[in-house]
Design an enzyme around this catalytic site. Sequence first.
Site, PDB file in Angstrom:
ATOM      1  CG  ASP A  11     -35.469-133.699  58.484  1.00  0.00           C
ATOM      2  OD1 ASP A  11     -35.676-133.136  57.388  1.00  0.00           O
ATOM      3  OD2 ASP A  11     -34.323-133.801  58.971  1.00  0.00           O
ATOM      4  CB  SER A  36     -29.446-136.834  52.680  1.00  0.00           C
ATOM      5  OG  SER A  36     -29.910-137.251  53.953  1.00  0.00           O
TER       6      SER A  36
END
Length: 341
Positions: free
Chosen positions: A43, A183
Amino acid sequence: MKFSTPVAFAILASIASALPAYKFPVDEPVSASDPKTIVLSNDDGWQALNIRATYRELTNAGYQVILSAPASQRSGWSGRFVLPTNTTMSTGGEFNYPPAGSPSWGHEENDTSIWYFDGTPASSVAFALEYLVPNYYNNTKVDLVVNGPNEGLNVSPGMFTISGTISATYNSVYRGVPAVAFSGSNGNNSFFADFADQEDDENLAANIYAKKVTEFVDALFKGAGDEYELLPVTTGLNVNFPKVGHDNESCTDPSWVYTRLSGKGSYAADLKYDEDSKLFVWTNGYYEPMTEKIFGIKTLQSEAEIINDDNCQTAVSAFSIDYDASVEQNEYIQQSLQGLF
Ligand SMILES: *[C@@H]1O[C@H](CO)[C@@H](O)[C@H](O)[C@H]1NC(C)=O
Ligand SMILES: *[C@@H]1O[C@H](CO)[C@@H](O)[C@H](O)[C@H]1NC(C)=O
Ligand SMILES: *[C@@H]1O[C@H](CO)[C@@H](O)[C@H](O)[C@H]1NC(C)=O
Ligand SMILES: *[C@@H]1O[C@H](CO)[C@@H](O)[C@H](O)[C@H]1NC(C)=O
Ligand SMILES: *[C@@H]1O[C@H](CO)[C@@H](O)[C@H](O)[C@H]1NC(C)=O
């Protein structure tokens, strides 16, 4: 990708009783010599340092990688499915890469494996699976979607719905394609070109994460073998890395811990009114329901606990997109509403 039939599963179970439960045979096993195909998204944008380092490592490890990510920073855009409204971009992508006036989707000048799409994480993955694969990759089977590593952690059910990286992951899972969200704890907006001379820096967090992603993906393929589905249908994985390398010199090769998404320490977005600015500020909210353990393995530590412990460990949690409540919960609700049905 179809689910195995109960019959096939029963036969398999009888001949291979040593296998753990829930190993689902694939319909058409591919040759072990075929390179595995991975769609890579995020993202933070196609130009982010983490995704480019991961592209490099996965490619060097022999995977066919199709990078397809938003043209701009789309952190926190959740599962929004935004498509380009023009064939050209009126504003440039993140770091003006690509510049304004560029086509709304395109690839690196000399690399047709690295694509941007002027959309969101969810639509960038769809662009890869529904447009790039049929038009540029001869409809090859996509074995896995890898997202990230995100610049910043995505821990707890609270982040599950907010994170664009995780939404790209569940968007893949509901299409029947196994997917993992990664992440990192290196949360800044970075342009890969600024780090061109640091590809060999063994303490650059992006390089460490890229190697750990590759180690994880290798393990996933090896564990499933060519005869079995990579992950059970409806499931995906959420992986969070600790601070590493230059961000914590004493952690350069974090270990893996199998965790759960919910449980102790889990949090979600909340707000607080600030008298000085007369505005609201974002805070982490801690709520009882987040710590409930209804589904999953109840004895596992939560990913929030592992990450907060800061003990050079990477948290690996499995999630399911079967969002229905449990049978007991359904029965309770049906009983409450029995006047209506
Ligand atoms: C689409 O982009 C072209 C070229 O930049 C521009 O001339 C046109 O006005 C845009 N159309 C819309 C609907 O924004
Ligand atoms: C792409 O290749 C051409 C021809 O070799 C070269 O002139 C150009 O600089 C390359 N572009 C990039 C971005 O590397
Ligand atoms: C595309 O796939 C078809 C069917 O599997 C195969 O016959 C053909 O050789 C492939 N073409 C390329 C360019 O890979
Ligand atoms: C991101 O972090 C790197 C390494 O710590 C640093 O060199 C760079 O300036 C940072 N970028 C931003 C935009 O903060
Ligand atoms: C760095 O990692 C070590 C474990 O390897 C941990 O004990 C320590 O708290 C971490 N420090 C920081 C500042 O993150």
